[in-house]
Design an enzyme around this catalytic site. Structure first.
Site, PDB file in Angstrom:
ATOM      1  N   ARG A  29      -2.677  -1.829  -3.358  1.00  0.00           N
ATOM      2  CA  ARG A  29      -3.826  -0.933  -3.183  1.00  0.00           C
ATOM      3  C   ARG A  29      -3.587   0.269  -4.096  1.00  0.00           C
ATOM      4  NH1 ARG A  29      -4.533   3.824   0.881  1.00  0.00           N
ATOM      5  NH2 ARG A  29      -6.659   4.400   0.365  1.00  0.00           N
ATOM      6  N   GLY A  58     -14.705   4.339  14.402  1.00  0.00           N
ATOM      7  CA  GLY A  58     -15.881   3.461  14.420  1.00  0.00           C
ATOM      8  C   GLY A  58     -15.701   2.253  15.330  1.00  0.00           C
ATOM      9  N   HIS A  85     -12.442   4.372  -0.129  1.00  0.00           N
ATOM     10  CA  HIS A  85     -12.538   3.363   0.945  1.00  0.00           C
ATOM     11  C   HIS A  85     -13.315   2.131   0.484  1.00  0.00           C
ATOM     12  CE1 HIS A  85     -12.348   6.892   4.030  1.00  0.00           C
ATOM     13  NE2 HIS A  85     -11.142   6.369   3.899  1.00  0.00           N
ATOM     14  N   ASN A 112      -9.039   8.366   9.700  1.00  0.00           N
ATOM     15  CA  ASN A 112      -8.627   9.764   9.484  1.00  0.00           C
ATOM     16  C   ASN A 112      -9.500  10.381   8.407  1.00  0.00           C
ATOM     17  OD1 ASN A 112      -6.528  10.388  11.337  1.00  0.00           O
ATOM     18  ND2 ASN A 112      -5.313   8.828  10.303  1.00  0.00           N
ATOM     19  N   ASN A 155       0.856  -1.187   0.000  1.00  0.00           N
ATOM     20  CA  ASN A 155       0.000   0.000   0.000  1.00  0.00           C
ATOM     21  C   ASN A 155       0.897   1.243   0.000  1.00  0.00           C
ATOM     22  OD1 ASN A 155      -1.714   2.101   0.522  1.00  0.00           O
ATOM     23  ND2 ASN A 155      -2.673   1.186   2.322  1.00  0.00           N
ATOM     24  N   HIS A 174     -17.247   3.982   7.484  1.00  0.00           N
ATOM     25  CA  HIS A 174     -15.806   3.882   7.742  1.00  0.00           C
ATOM     26  C   HIS A 174     -15.326   5.187   8.375  1.00  0.00           C
ATOM     27  CE1 HIS A 174     -11.590   2.627   6.810  1.00  0.00           C
ATOM     28  NE2 HIS A 174     -11.437   3.936   6.934  1.00  0.00           N
ATOM     29  N   ARG A 186     -10.559  17.389   7.161  1.00  0.00           N
ATOM     30  CA  ARG A 186     -11.327  17.734   5.951  1.00  0.00           C
ATOM     31  C   ARG A 186     -12.740  18.179   6.317  1.00  0.00           C
ATOM     32  NH1 ARG A 186     -10.115  12.220   2.858  1.00  0.00           N
ATOM     33  NH2 ARG A 186      -8.330  11.888   4.208  1.00  0.00           N
ATOM     34  N   GLU A 226      -8.654  -4.229   5.197  1.00  0.00           N
ATOM     35  CA  GLU A 226      -8.554  -4.035   3.752  1.00  0.00           C
ATOM     36  C   GLU A 226      -7.442  -4.885   3.154  1.00  0.00           C
ATOM     37  OE1 GLU A 226      -8.596  -0.002   5.262  1.00  0.00           O
ATOM     38  OE2 GLU A 226      -9.113   0.632   3.240  1.00  0.00           O
TER      39      GLU A 226
HETATM   40  P1  ADP Z   1      -6.564   5.614   8.875  1.00  0.00           P
HETATM   41  O1  ADP Z   1      -7.727   6.201   8.157  1.00  0.00           O
HETATM   42  O2  ADP Z   1      -5.309   6.422   8.702  1.00  0.00           O
HETATM   43  O3  ADP Z   1      -6.380   4.135   8.672  1.00  0.00           O
HETATM   44  P2  ADP Z   1      -7.530   4.887  11.512  1.00  0.00           P
HETATM   45  O4  ADP Z   1      -8.559   3.960  10.977  1.00  0.00           O
HETATM   46  O5  ADP Z   1      -6.413   4.322  12.304  1.00  0.00           O
HETATM   47  O6  ADP Z   1      -6.920   5.838  10.403  1.00  0.00           O
HETATM   48  O7  ADP Z   1      -8.302   5.979  12.420  1.00  0.00           O
HETATM   49  C1  ADP Z   1      -7.683   7.084  12.958  1.00  0.00           C
HETATM   50  C2  ADP Z   1      -8.660   7.798  13.877  1.00  0.00           C
HETATM   51  O8  ADP Z   1      -9.129   6.861  14.865  1.00  0.00           O
HETATM   52  C3  ADP Z   1      -8.088   8.975  14.633  1.00  0.00           C
HETATM   53  O9  ADP Z   1      -9.003  10.046  14.642  1.00  0.00           O
HETATM   54  C4  ADP Z   1      -7.953   8.445  16.058  1.00  0.00           C
HETATM   55  O10 ADP Z   1      -8.130   9.451  16.995  1.00  0.00           O
HETATM   56  C5  ADP Z   1      -9.098   7.469  16.140  1.00  0.00           C
HETATM   57  N1  ADP Z   1      -8.876   6.450  17.184  1.00  0.00           N
HETATM   58  C6  ADP Z   1      -8.003   5.430  17.183  1.00  0.00           C
HETATM   59  N2  ADP Z   1      -8.076   4.740  18.342  1.00  0.00           N
HETATM   60  C7  ADP Z   1      -9.009   5.365  19.108  1.00  0.00           C
HETATM   61  C8  ADP Z   1      -9.546   5.152  20.418  1.00  0.00           C
HETATM   62  N3  ADP Z   1      -9.123   4.152  21.197  1.00  0.00           N
HETATM   63  N4  ADP Z   1     -10.504   5.992  20.850  1.00  0.00           N
HETATM   64  C9  ADP Z   1     -10.918   7.020  20.087  1.00  0.00           C
HETATM   65  N5  ADP Z   1     -10.478   7.267  18.848  1.00  0.00           N
HETATM   66  C10 ADP Z   1      -9.525   6.457  18.360  1.00  0.00           C
END
Ligand code: ADP
Length: 371
Positions: free
Chosen positions: A74, A316, A163, A194, A7, A191, A224, A347
Site C-alpha cells: 500500500r 461506518g 482511501h 480514524n 502496509n 469511509h 482532523r 483494502e
Molecule cells: P483506521 O482508519 O485506523 O483503519 P478504523 O476503521 O478501525 O480506523 O476506525 C476507527 C474508528 O472506529 C474509531 O473512531 C473508533 O472509535 C470507531 N469504532 C470502532 N469500533 C466501534 C464500535 N463498535 N462502535 C463505535 N465506534 C467504533
C-alpha cells in the site's frame, strides 16, 4: 497462490499473507512503534526482516520465501502519475520518491519497505497499490482549487483524494450486492475510520472526493478539522502567534471529535459521553453526520441521481445510528429510491487481488501469452 500484502504506515508495518484462491489470509500481524527504543525495531527496513522471520520461523506459515509469488505494497501517494496499481521497478521507485514531498509521513516508510523486500524476499515481484489512484478519474473542475493556476503548475497543488482502495472495494461490493453492473450505478461511498472521506462513484469511477491536497479536507475526523475557511488559519496565526508547525498540529492532531468535544478522538468515547448528556459531545456527532448528509446531497446532484450510499470503516460499520439518520433524512427527497448499505471494507484483499492480477499477467507475457 500466496500473496503478501505490506502496509508501512508512519510508525507501523502491517502485513497479511493471502491464499488468493480462497481470498482468505493465512497470517496477519503488525510491527508497531517503529523507531521507538522499546519496540526493538529501529526502522521500516528492519520491520520487513521481522515480518519475514514471523512468517518463516515463528508461525511456520511458509517453508521458504519462494512460496510467496507476489508482494503488494500500500503506497499512500502516487501523485498524478499512477491511476492504477503497477509493478515496481526503478522508475516507479523514483516516482514514489518524487511524490514523497506530498506525503512526507507515508511515502518514505513505503519506500523503505519496498527496498527491504528486495533484500529479504529476493526475486519476488513487488506491486504498488496507491491510495490516490482510484481518484485519478476526477475531472479538473473537481480537482483544481480556486487559487492562482501557477501553484498547480509549480507544486502540483490539486485535489488528490485518499482511501481510494477502500472506496473502490466497497463500490464493487455494492454492485455485487445490488446485482447490477457497476457501470450502471451512481454510488456515494463513505469511509469512516480514524480518517474519514467520501467519494462520488459514477459508473465505477471516482468523480469527486472529500479529501483534497492532503487528508485534512472534508469530513470531521478523530483529530482532523476537515473543511474550514482558510482565513481561520491566518487569523489564528496572527492572534495567537502560531507558527506553521503549531497550526498544523492543531488542525491535524487537536481538532475533529477531540477538539470539538474536548473528550476524545475515539467515536466510542464521544457516543458514551453523548448518552450521559454531554452537549459538546453531541455537537461533535451532529457536525459529523451533518457534513456526511451535505456531501451526499452534493454528490447526488453531481451524478444526476443516487442508487446507493455505502458506509464502511470502524465507525461506518459499527455505528448503525448514522445509517438510520441518513436514510431517514433522504427518504422525502429520494422517495426511497436510494439504498443505504453497510459493507465492511477489506483494502488488503483488494491489494492482494491487484498484485495477483499483475503477477499473473507478467508471467503470461513472459511465457508468450500462453495460459
Ligand atoms: P483506521 O482508519 O485506523 O483503519 P478504523 O476503521 O478501525 O480506523 O476506525 C476507527 C474508528 O472506529 C474509531 O473512531 C473508533 O472509535 C470507531 N469504532 C470502532 N469500533 C466501534 C464500535 N463498535 N462502535 C463505535 N465506534 C467504533
Amino acid at each position: 497462490m500466496l500473496i503478501l500484502v505490506i502496509n508501512c504506515g508512519s510508525s507501523s508495518a502491517k502485513y497479511q499473507l493471502f491464499d488468493i484462491e480462497s481470498k482468505r489470509h493465512i497470517a496477519k500481524g503488525i510491527v508497531e512503534r517503529i523507531g521507538e527504543k522499546r519496540s526493538g525495531c529501529e526502522n521500516h527496513y528492519e520491520s520487513i526482516r521481522i515480518i519475514k522471520d514471523r512468517l518463516l520461523n515463528d508461525g511456520a506459515f511458509v517453508e521458504s520465501v519462494s512460496e510467496i509469488k507476489g508482494i503488494g505494497h500500500r503506497v499512500v501517494h502516487g501523485g498524478e502519475e499512477f491511476g492504477e496499481a503497477v509493478i515496481i521497478d526503478k522508475k516507479v521507485i523514483e516516482s514514489i520518491e518524487m511524490s514523497s514531498e506530498l506525503a512526507p509521513l507515508h511515502n518514505p516508510p513505503s519506500l523503505e519497505g519496498i527496498r527491504a523486500c528486495k533484500r529479504y524476499f529476493p526475486g519476488i515481484p513487488q506491486i504498488a497499490v496507491f491510495d490516490t489512484a482510484f481518484h485519478q478519474s476526477i475531472p479538473p473542475h473537481a480537482y483544481i482549487y480556486g487559487i492562482p493556476f501557477i501553484f498547480y503548475k509549480k507544486y502540483k497543488i490539486r485535489r488528490y483524494g485518499f482511501h481510494g482502495t477502500s472506496h473502490r472495494f466497497v463500490a464493487n461490493e455494492a454492485a455485487r450486492i445490488l446485482k447490477k453492473p457497476i457501470r450502471k450505478l451512481k454510488l456515494v461511498t463513505v469511509h469512516l475510520g480514524n480518517g474519514c472521506s467520501m467519494a462520488a462513484v459514477l459508473s465505477g469511477k471516482s468523480v469527486d472526493t472529500t479529501m483534497g491536497f492532503t487528508p485534512l479536507e472534508g469530513l470531521l475526523m478523530g483529530t482532523r478539522s476537515g473543511d474550514l475557511d482558510p482565513a481561520i488559519v491566518t487569523f489564528l496565526m496572527e492572534k495567537e502567534g502560531f507558527g506553521i508547525r503549531r497550526i498544523n498540529e492543531i488542525l491535524n492532531k487537536e481538532s475533529g471529535f477531540l477538539g470539538v468535544s474536548g473528550i476524545s478522538n475515539d467515536m466510542r468515547d464521544v457516543l458514551s459521553e453523548m448518552k450521559k448528556g454531554n452537549r459538546r459531545a453531541a455537537v461533535a456527532f451532529e457536525i459529523f453526520v451533518y457534513r456526511i448528509k451535505k456531501y451526499i446531497g452534493a454528490y447526488a446532484a453531481v451524478m444526476g441521481g443516487l442508487d446507493a450510499v455505502v458506509l464502511t470503516g470502524g465507525i461506518g460499520e459499527n455505528v448503525t445510528r448514522i445509517k438510520k439518520e441518513l436514510s431517514r433524512a433522504f427518504r422525502p427527497v429520494l422517495r426511497g429510491q436510494a439504498k443505504f448499505l453497510i459493507i465492511p471494507t477489506n483494502e488488503e484483499l483488494l491489494i492482494a487481488e491487484d498484485t495477483y492480477r499483475l503477477v499473473r499477467n507478467k508471467r503470461l507475457s513472459a511465457e508468450g501469452g500462453s495460459d
